[in-house]
Write a protein that holds these residues in place. Structure first.
Motif, PDB file in Angstrom:
ATOM      1  N   LEU A   1       0.826  -1.209   0.000  1.00  0.00           N
ATOM      2  CA  LEU A   1       0.000   0.000   0.000  1.00  0.00           C
ATOM      3  C   LEU A   1       0.863   1.262   0.000  1.00  0.00           C
ATOM      4  O   LEU A   1       0.514   2.266  -0.627  1.00  0.00           O
ATOM      5  CB  LEU A   1      -0.935  -0.006   1.207  1.00  0.00           C
ATOM      6  CG  LEU A   1      -2.131  -0.957   1.108  1.00  0.00           C
ATOM      7  CD1 LEU A   1      -2.745  -1.215   2.480  1.00  0.00           C
ATOM      8  CD2 LEU A   1      -3.186  -0.399   0.156  1.00  0.00           C
ATOM      9  N   GLN A   2       2.006   1.222   0.696  1.00  0.00           N
ATOM     10  CA  GLN A   2       2.917   2.366   0.665  1.00  0.00           C
ATOM     11  C   GLN A   2       3.437   2.605  -0.749  1.00  0.00           C
ATOM     12  O   GLN A   2       3.517   3.750  -1.218  1.00  0.00           O
ATOM     13  CB  GLN A   2       4.078   2.125   1.633  1.00  0.00           C
ATOM     14  CG  GLN A   2       3.685   2.211   3.097  1.00  0.00           C
ATOM     15  CD  GLN A   2       4.806   1.830   4.038  1.00  0.00           C
ATOM     16  OE1 GLN A   2       5.754   1.138   3.646  1.00  0.00           O
ATOM     17  NE2 GLN A   2       4.718   2.261   5.295  1.00  0.00           N
ATOM     18  N   ILE A   3       3.788   1.543  -1.427  1.00  0.00           N
ATOM     19  CA  ILE A   3       4.263   1.669  -2.810  1.00  0.00           C
ATOM     20  C   ILE A   3       3.138   2.125  -3.721  1.00  0.00           C
ATOM     21  O   ILE A   3       3.344   2.945  -4.632  1.00  0.00           O
ATOM     22  CB  ILE A   3       4.871   0.337  -3.281  1.00  0.00           C
ATOM     23  CG1 ILE A   3       6.187   0.093  -2.522  1.00  0.00           C
ATOM     24  CG2 ILE A   3       5.099   0.327  -4.790  1.00  0.00           C
ATOM     25  CD1 ILE A   3       6.852  -1.229  -2.833  1.00  0.00           C
ATOM     26  N   LEU A   4       1.920   1.642  -3.484  1.00  0.00           N
ATOM     27  CA  LEU A   4       0.767   2.086  -4.270  1.00  0.00           C
ATOM     28  C   LEU A   4       0.603   3.596  -4.170  1.00  0.00           C
ATOM     29  O   LEU A   4       0.345   4.277  -5.173  1.00  0.00           O
ATOM     30  CB  LEU A   4      -0.502   1.377  -3.786  1.00  0.00           C
ATOM     31  CG  LEU A   4      -1.821   1.858  -4.403  1.00  0.00           C
ATOM     32  CD1 LEU A   4      -1.843   1.597  -5.910  1.00  0.00           C
ATOM     33  CD2 LEU A   4      -3.015   1.197  -3.708  1.00  0.00           C
ATOM     34  N   GLY A   5       0.728   4.135  -2.966  1.00  0.00           N
ATOM     35  CA  GLY A   5       0.606   5.581  -2.790  1.00  0.00           C
ATOM     36  C   GLY A   5       1.608   6.344  -3.634  1.00  0.00           C
ATOM     37  O   GLY A   5       1.276   7.353  -4.264  1.00  0.00           O
TER      38      GLY A   5
ATOM     39  N   GLY B   1       3.223  10.005  -6.777  1.00  0.00           N
ATOM     40  CA  GLY B   1       4.535  10.390  -6.290  1.00  0.00           C
ATOM     41  C   GLY B   1       5.511  10.937  -7.300  1.00  0.00           C
ATOM     42  O   GLY B   1       6.630  11.296  -6.944  1.00  0.00           O
ATOM     43  N   SER B   2       5.132  11.010  -8.566  1.00  0.00           N
ATOM     44  CA  SER B   2       6.038  11.560  -9.578  1.00  0.00           C
ATOM     45  C   SER B   2       5.217  12.283 -10.644  1.00  0.00           C
ATOM     46  O   SER B   2       3.989  12.185 -10.696  1.00  0.00           O
ATOM     47  CB  SER B   2       6.868  10.443 -10.232  1.00  0.00           C
ATOM     48  OG  SER B   2       6.072   9.675 -11.121  1.00  0.00           O
ATOM     49  N   LYS B   3       5.906  13.004 -11.506  1.00  0.00           N
ATOM     50  CA  LYS B   3       5.224  13.738 -12.574  1.00  0.00           C
ATOM     51  C   LYS B   3       4.565  12.810 -13.591  1.00  0.00           C
ATOM     52  O   LYS B   3       3.682  13.227 -14.337  1.00  0.00           O
ATOM     53  CB  LYS B   3       6.215  14.671 -13.278  1.00  0.00           C
ATOM     54  CG  LYS B   3       6.663  15.872 -12.442  1.00  0.00           C
ATOM     55  CD  LYS B   3       7.596  16.775 -13.223  1.00  0.00           C
ATOM     56  CE  LYS B   3       7.855  18.087 -12.472  1.00  0.00           C
ATOM     57  NZ  LYS B   3       8.603  17.872 -11.231  1.00  0.00           N
ATOM     58  N   LYS B   4       4.993  11.547 -13.631  1.00  0.00           N
ATOM     59  CA  LYS B   4       4.391  10.577 -14.550  1.00  0.00           C
ATOM     60  C   LYS B   4       3.231   9.819 -13.912  1.00  0.00           C
ATOM     61  O   LYS B   4       2.545   9.062 -14.599  1.00  0.00           O
ATOM     62  CB  LYS B   4       5.452   9.574 -15.009  1.00  0.00           C
ATOM     63  CG  LYS B   4       6.521  10.170 -15.921  1.00  0.00           C
ATOM     64  CD  LYS B   4       7.579   9.139 -16.288  1.00  0.00           C
ATOM     65  CE  LYS B   4       6.974   7.976 -17.059  1.00  0.00           C
ATOM     66  NZ  LYS B   4       8.007   6.988 -17.441  1.00  0.00           N
ATOM     67  N   SER B   5       3.002  10.006 -12.616  1.00  0.00           N
ATOM     68  CA  SER B   5       1.959   9.260 -11.913  1.00  0.00           C
ATOM     69  C   SER B   5       0.583   9.611 -12.460  1.00  0.00           C
ATOM     70  O   SER B   5       0.317  10.760 -12.824  1.00  0.00           O
ATOM     71  CB  SER B   5       2.006   9.570 -10.418  1.00  0.00           C
ATOM     72  OG  SER B   5       3.247   9.193  -9.871  1.00  0.00           O
ATOM     73  N   PRO B   6      -0.333   8.652 -12.518  1.00  0.00           N
ATOM     74  CA  PRO B   6      -1.644   8.899 -13.127  1.00  0.00           C
ATOM     75  C   PRO B   6      -2.447  10.004 -12.450  1.00  0.00           C
ATOM     76  O   PRO B   6      -3.065  10.823 -13.126  1.00  0.00           O
ATOM     77  CB  PRO B   6      -2.347   7.541 -13.035  1.00  0.00           C
ATOM     78  CG  PRO B   6      -1.596   6.759 -12.000  1.00  0.00           C
ATOM     79  CD  PRO B   6      -0.190   7.244 -12.092  1.00  0.00           C
TER      80      PRO B   6
ATOM     81  N   ARG C   1      12.068   2.163  -9.190  1.00  0.00           N
ATOM     82  CA  ARG C   1      12.335   3.543  -8.772  1.00  0.00           C
ATOM     83  C   ARG C   1      11.820   3.790  -7.359  1.00  0.00           C
ATOM     84  O   ARG C   1      12.528   4.352  -6.508  1.00  0.00           O
ATOM     85  CB  ARG C   1      11.676   4.520  -9.747  1.00  0.00           C
ATOM     86  CG  ARG C   1      11.676   5.976  -9.265  1.00  0.00           C
ATOM     87  CD  ARG C   1      10.986   6.896 -10.257  1.00  0.00           C
ATOM     88  NE  ARG C   1       9.616   6.514 -10.523  1.00  0.00           N
ATOM     89  CZ  ARG C   1       8.586   6.812  -9.732  1.00  0.00           C
ATOM     90  NH1 ARG C   1       8.788   7.494  -8.607  1.00  0.00           N
ATOM     91  NH2 ARG C   1       7.360   6.433 -10.051  1.00  0.00           N
ATOM     92  N   ILE C   2      10.598   3.394  -7.082  1.00  0.00           N
ATOM     93  CA  ILE C   2       9.996   3.654  -5.776  1.00  0.00           C
ATOM     94  C   ILE C   2      10.730   2.897  -4.678  1.00  0.00           C
ATOM     95  O   ILE C   2      10.953   3.416  -3.577  1.00  0.00           O
ATOM     96  CB  ILE C   2       8.503   3.304  -5.803  1.00  0.00           C
ATOM     97  CG1 ILE C   2       7.752   4.307  -6.686  1.00  0.00           C
ATOM     98  CG2 ILE C   2       7.915   3.286  -4.400  1.00  0.00           C
ATOM     99  CD1 ILE C   2       6.339   3.922  -6.990  1.00  0.00           C
ATOM    100  N   LYS C   3      11.136   1.673  -4.951  1.00  0.00           N
ATOM    101  CA  LYS C   3      11.888   0.915  -3.948  1.00  0.00           C
ATOM    102  C   LYS C   3      13.210   1.606  -3.626  1.00  0.00           C
ATOM    103  O   LYS C   3      13.632   1.654  -2.454  1.00  0.00           O
ATOM    104  CB  LYS C   3      12.136  -0.505  -4.442  1.00  0.00           C
ATOM    105  CG  LYS C   3      10.899  -1.385  -4.434  1.00  0.00           C
ATOM    106  CD  LYS C   3      11.216  -2.790  -4.934  1.00  0.00           C
ATOM    107  CE  LYS C   3       9.978  -3.679  -4.900  1.00  0.00           C
ATOM    108  NZ  LYS C   3      10.278  -5.049  -5.388  1.00  0.00           N
TER     109      LYS C   3
ATOM    110  N   GLY D   1      15.085   9.043  -9.479  1.00  0.00           N
ATOM    111  CA  GLY D   1      14.378   8.167  -8.562  1.00  0.00           C
ATOM    112  C   GLY D   1      14.865   6.739  -8.629  1.00  0.00           C
ATOM    113  O   GLY D   1      14.950   6.040  -7.613  1.00  0.00           O
ATOM    114  N   LEU D   2      15.199   6.261  -9.822  1.00  0.00           N
ATOM    115  CA  LEU D   2      15.710   4.896  -9.979  1.00  0.00           C
ATOM    116  C   LEU D   2      17.018   4.691  -9.229  1.00  0.00           C
ATOM    117  O   LEU D   2      17.372   3.564  -8.878  1.00  0.00           O
ATOM    118  CB  LEU D   2      15.913   4.584 -11.462  1.00  0.00           C
ATOM    119  CG  LEU D   2      14.642   4.268 -12.271  1.00  0.00           C
ATOM    120  CD1 LEU D   2      14.920   4.320 -13.757  1.00  0.00           C
ATOM    121  CD2 LEU D   2      14.085   2.904 -11.872  1.00  0.00           C
TER     122      LEU D   2
END
Length: 627
Positions: free
Chosen positions: A297-301, A306-311, A377-379, A578-579
């Motif tokens: 769920l944290q990664i889902l958030g 969390g980025s400019k490409k996020s939906p 990237r998120i990890k 981010g990666l």
């Protein structure tokens, strides 16, 4: 001509590093662990010790396993109120010493209460270490006899005024109360706010205070962490002396997890006297802390916004221009959890439009799924945040004491990293479908007074208790009163103030230097505590070089430099950094221009390549400049 300077403020995890050896160094990084030693006193107090000799300071954190979740309706706010009371007086420490003496020693102290617990903490120079054990243990085990009616009355006014300032007269201050009342049933321990209601605080009695202390402030209901420049065996002796005689207290039965489910979506509005912008929140019930679904769920958030490409960033911010940002995040507590979407919209934006944009973002996410690059990237970003979260002795103490008291494992940080890294794309989609898609939620529209037309259609007015403001009433100030009269608790030790220890001598870390072929001076410090590198490049210039009549050009430049490069759009640059688990910042001052940041040690070389690209190949995007 003034030179450029490059500072490596935290070193890589190898020895003898020079600028040209970065690639080799990044291949030698061991798995990170937070070392500690744990033991339990005869009274049940669990003690965790962590040695950190990087600076001559010590952090002490005492975690009481009691928060607002132990209160009852009509007695709300009591755990937080008691935290305030604890700083007033104790049997063997002079009145006011806690607030006065610690700063005089060069230290700092504070406390905090939340739904599940209360923490007291101090950071002091090494020579004041035993003095802080004296004060902290006396506050813990020897304060209740000093509580008087006058002290109780004074602290009531302090807490009441805190609520008035932070909640009643603050923009969006009532939102948490609205959500809690409607997300959790009346008998659920999260139904009320931590600070509580003013009538409940006003009705607190001296007997209430003493009963609360006897029930929850026993040594067996707490954990103590000491982190910093200590010697383990010597510290064990001091802890046994200062904390060993504190009573164990009665057994405190643990509360089992109480996650909730909603039978219907609740749509509520509130006209806020202090808000200037409309705000929308959507809160979905999820899982408690340490549940394995929490990590997905944290990664889902992060994936959603969390980025400019996020939906959701694309649909709410980039395309619709409804708000400057949107945040989505998982918030887990001891008994339950919440997945939160929060948008503070631009002025005069209809929140129905914002909700529609969010729904479009959800559909986009469902259609696109989770890309492996985004997951990687998120990890990496979460890994960096994990290490930054234990970069000081105080933060280490917090991490150790919380994981011990609420999960029984002070070193759970390593498990957190492992569980986060194990999350797969399928896990993320599973928790999205289980907790978010087509699920009921609490939705709040908090709008400026008189702007009800901006709230979500068909919403109901939220029920909020608001203190009546009265004119010409008597002052609430109370007298200082007399000090308490009591017999001191017997002890086999001398509990008077101990002497200072030996004066600590600060040892400056060794600085290595180098010069690049272009004349740039490089300075570095090696530090093996956490696998991160901090860097700073300073370039002479800044505001002093702004052309006459065009003041502010340097600030525009610092903002524009991170908006992509010649080969990357802003979103692509953000993703690339981010990666690597890297954060890069650019700022300008009166006389210099600086690019600084943090990255994972293993990705230092890759980060520097992007820093070079940012500096040498800026994008100069006219569209971004106009924003």
């Amino acid at each position: 001509m003034r030179k450029l300077y490059f500072f490596l403020l935290s070193g890589l995890l190898s020895s003898g590093i020079s600028v040209g050896q970065c690639s080799e160094a990044t291949q030698q990084i061991p798995e990170f662990e937070l070392d500690y030693e744990k033991f339990t006193l005869d009274n049940g107090l669990e003690v965790i010790l962590h040695e950190d000799h990087s600076d001559p300071i010590v952090a002490v954190a005492t975690m009481m396993h009691v928060g607002s979740n132990r209160e009852k309706p009509g007695k709300t706010g009591f755990a937080h109120f008691f935290e305030h009371m604890s700083f007033n007086d104790s049997e063997n420490v002079p009145v006011g010493a806690n607030r006065k003496m610690i700063p005089e020693w060069g230290g700092s102290r504070n406390g905090g209460t939340w739904s599940d617990g209360t923490v007291y903490y101090e950071v002091v120079p090494k020579d004041a270490f035993e003095k802080i054990l004296w004060i902290d243990s006396d506050r813990f085990g020897y304060m209740i006899n000093t509580v008087t009616q006058a002290a109780l009355d004074r602290e009531k006014q302090v807490v009441k005024n805190e609520k008035r300032q932070r909640v009643d007269n603050a923009p969006y201050g009532y939102t948490d109360e609205i959500i809690r009342k409607n997300l959790y049933p009346k008998d659920h321990p999260y139904n009320w706010t931590v600070i509580g209601q003013l009538p409940d605080l006003q009705s607190a009695t001296l007997e209430d205070v003493k009963e609360f202390y006897k029930q929850y402030y026993g040594a067996a209901n707490a954990s103590l962490v000491i982190a910093g420049d200590i010697q383990i065996e010597e510290t064990k002796k001091l802890v046994r002396q200062w904390f060993g005689e504190i009573p164990s207290g009665p057994d405190v039965e643990p509360i089992e997890a109480m996650p909730v489910e909603l039978e219907t979506t609740k749509n509520l509005y509130f006209e806020d006297n202090f808000a200037k912008l409309p705000e929308l929140r959507m809160v979905y019930p999820t899982v408690q802390d340490y549940d394995e679904d929490m990590y997905a769920l944290q990664i889902l958030g992060q994936l959603l916004s969390g980025s400019k490409k996020s939906p959701l960033y694309q649909t709410v911010v980039e395309e619709s221009k409804f708000a400057p940002r949107i945040s989505t995040y998982q918030s887990s507590s001891e008994l339950a959890g919440e997945f939160v979407l929060r948008v503070r919209a631009n002025a005069e934006v209809d929140l129905d439009s914002v909700r529609n944009a969010i729904q479009n973002g959800f559909k986009r996410f469902e259609n696109a799924g989770v890309s492996e690059d985004d997951l990687k990237r998120i990890k990496a970003e979460l890994e960096t945040q994990l290490y930054q979260g234990v970069s000081t002795v105080l933060n280490k103490a917090f991490q150790l004491v919380q994981d011990n008291e609420f999960n029984g494992d002070p070193g759970y940080l390593t498990k957190t990293a492992e569980l986060t890294n194990k999350v797969t794309s399928a896990d993320v989609m599973r928790v999205y479908n289980k907790y978010i898609k087509d699920q009921h939620y609490i939705m709040t529209s908090v709008v400026p007074k008189g702007s009800l037309d901006l709230a979500i259609e068909n919403s109901e007015e939220a029920d909020v208790w608001i203190e009546e403001v009265k004119k010409d009433v008597a002052s609430e100030e109370v007298s200082q009163g007399e000090e308490a009269v009591y017999d001191k608790t017997p002890s086999k030790y001398d509990r008077s103030e101990p002497d200072f220890g030996d004066l600590p001598l600060f040892k400056s870390p060794e600085i290595w230097t180098a010069e690049l072929k272009n004349g740039m001076q490089v300075y570095g410090i090696e530090n093996n505590e956490i696998p991160l590198v901090e860097f700073d490049i300073t370039i002479p210039g800044g505001q002093r070089l702004d052309p006459n009549g065009k003041e502010g050009v340097s600030y525009l430049l610092s903002d524009l430099m991170l908006q992509g490069t010649a080969t990357k759009t802003p979103a692509e640059l953000e993703e690339a950094l981010g990666l690597l688990g890297a954060n890069v910042y650019i700022s300008t001052g009166n006389e210099d221009f600086r690019i600084s940041g943090t990255c994972l040690s293993k990705n230092f070389e890759g980060t520097m390549k992007f820093v070079e690209e940012i500096l040498m190949e800026p994008r100069w995007d006219v569209t971004e400049l106009s924003h």
